[in-house]
Design a protein around this motif. Sequence first.
Motif, PDB file in Angstrom:
ATOM      1  N   LEU A 298     -14.652  -1.268  -3.065  1.00 20.12           N
ATOM      2  CA  LEU A 298     -13.217  -0.978  -3.171  1.00 20.12           C
ATOM      3  C   LEU A 298     -12.744  -1.040  -4.615  1.00 20.12           C
ATOM      4  O   LEU A 298     -11.900  -0.248  -5.045  1.00 20.12           O
ATOM      5  CB  LEU A 298     -12.426  -1.954  -2.303  1.00 20.12           C
ATOM      6  N   SER A 299     -13.277  -1.983  -5.384  1.00 16.42           N
ATOM      7  CA  SER A 299     -12.846  -2.079  -6.788  1.00 16.42           C
ATOM      8  C   SER A 299     -13.304  -0.856  -7.579  1.00 16.42           C
ATOM      9  O   SER A 299     -12.585  -0.376  -8.462  1.00 16.42           O
ATOM     10  CB  SER A 299     -13.387  -3.365  -7.416  1.00 16.42           C
TER      11      SER A 299
ATOM     12  N   PHE B 206      -9.106   7.671  -5.353  1.00 13.79           N
ATOM     13  CA  PHE B 206      -8.640   6.868  -4.222  1.00 13.79           C
ATOM     14  C   PHE B 206      -7.155   7.110  -4.047  1.00 13.79           C
ATOM     15  O   PHE B 206      -6.373   6.945  -4.985  1.00 13.79           O
ATOM     16  CB  PHE B 206      -8.909   5.378  -4.481  1.00 13.79           C
ATOM     17  N   ARG B 207      -6.764   7.527  -2.839  1.00 14.95           N
ATOM     18  CA  ARG B 207      -5.349   7.735  -2.558  1.00 14.95           C
ATOM     19  C   ARG B 207      -4.998   7.017  -1.270  1.00 14.95           C
ATOM     20  O   ARG B 207      -5.683   7.201  -0.260  1.00 14.95           O
ATOM     21  CB  ARG B 207      -5.039   9.227  -2.396  1.00 14.95           C
ATOM     22  N   PRO B 208      -3.937   6.212  -1.258  1.00 12.19           N
ATOM     23  CA  PRO B 208      -3.509   5.573  -0.007  1.00 12.19           C
ATOM     24  C   PRO B 208      -3.135   6.641   1.026  1.00 12.19           C
ATOM     25  O   PRO B 208      -2.591   7.689   0.676  1.00 12.19           O
ATOM     26  CB  PRO B 208      -2.284   4.745  -0.418  1.00 12.19           C
TER      27      PRO B 208
ATOM     28  N   ARG C 113     -10.839   1.905  -6.648  1.00 11.49           N
ATOM     29  CA  ARG C 113      -9.466   1.730  -7.118  1.00 11.49           C
ATOM     30  C   ARG C 113      -9.345   1.683  -8.630  1.00 11.49           C
ATOM     31  O   ARG C 113      -8.245   1.813  -9.169  1.00 11.49           O
ATOM     32  CB  ARG C 113      -8.883   0.442  -6.525  1.00 11.49           C
TER      33      ARG C 113
END
Length: 440
Positions: free
Chosen positions: A298-299, A311-313, A302
């Motif tokens: 994840l890091s 990475f897009r929410p 992001r």
Amino acid sequence: GAPGDWRPLILHGTRLYLHRHWEAEQGLARFLLERSQGPVPAVDAGRLRDGILRLFPGRDGETDWQRVAAAVAVLQPFCVITGGPGTGKTTTAAAVLALLLEQAKDRPLRIALAAPTGKAAARLQEAIRESAGRLCCAPGIRERLAGVEASTLHRLLGRRPGLSPFGRDEEEPLPFDAVLVDEASMVPLHLLYALTSALSGDARLILLGDRDQLASVEAGAVLGDICGPERRRLYSAAAAGRIAEASGETVPLRPRGEGRSPVGDGIVELTRNWRFGAESGIGELSRAVREGRPDEALSILRAGGRGDLGFRPVPGARDLAATLVGPVLAGYGDYLAGGSPGEIFERFNRFRILCALREGPFSVEALNGAVAAILARAGRLRPGRPWYEGRPVMVTRNDYGLRLFNGDVGIALADPEADGALRVFFPSPDGSMRKFEPYR
């Protein structure tokens, strides 16, 4: 019942099996051990080494695992070649088949190519043919490779294996000297057991696949279980000696006295990726996912600043269609902008949206509807009825009569040869187009 009892359910240690699954697992384990501990096939060592160095020229100082895989596949009656996407599994497999043909000299070598699905079989055949054209070997070898046809495992076995006994029996083995199975991670336990039960005693079995891909839909994660949890492959001294003689490559040895399954000597994992570098964003992300480090994955996503990752929410369900307008028009907006069906497919294949869900607000169904609406509002599609020009379709069930298989993608287009009536076009492995009436 206990192992060996004739009961519907078998309790083996702490594991409860259906009897047919227990029988298949035990039978497959016996096959693996027998092939791994049996006699080594007769091989012309000089011809093999010459072929490996010719087919895999050059090296960067590290162990060339493609060379190792080629040596193991020829030296062992059972071999697994695993690795992630882009690590050269199919290229290595084509070279292995060429080496086996060179070993056979003038003797006919009967080769079977197989995969768990029709689409995977078609891709395997196409990939072997493409790789064969690039191999540095005699023209006759390339022609024989290009002529080998791939089939599904069910078709190879002659009928769909059901309850035990599976498929063919030992009195009627498959008439092949070598069987290569691609996408082996998708092969369920009972189907691989059926294949091993149908092989002749001296036939080679080569499994090709990614140990980290999703397991089969049916029972068993056979390829992953065979490879085991180890990431660094270690070999016995005897196997390492044969590999070095055949390929010139040095492989790590397992410690003396350490009890390990002999099956491990037949497993090779390709590690070099030919599509992206180990230090690229995709390389680092895939390694973190594969090794079970979610926080690091994840890091990496992001952190930003990488050209190959983003990475897009996820927006709210109501805002999803509006968020997709730009990407959809950029990706799919011009795929129907004239040209032959082949050109339309080339433009269509440039863009994909991958979904984790089949149903729901962020699913395949919802996104297909959103994409069609976006293209319709922009005047690129006219989806007023179930069948319209430009509608993409995916086959979800094998149809051997039409030679269309699960996963094949077609597009409905106006056919000038049918006075503009809609036909669904599908590309063939040879580059031509096949067309069918929509009701088919």
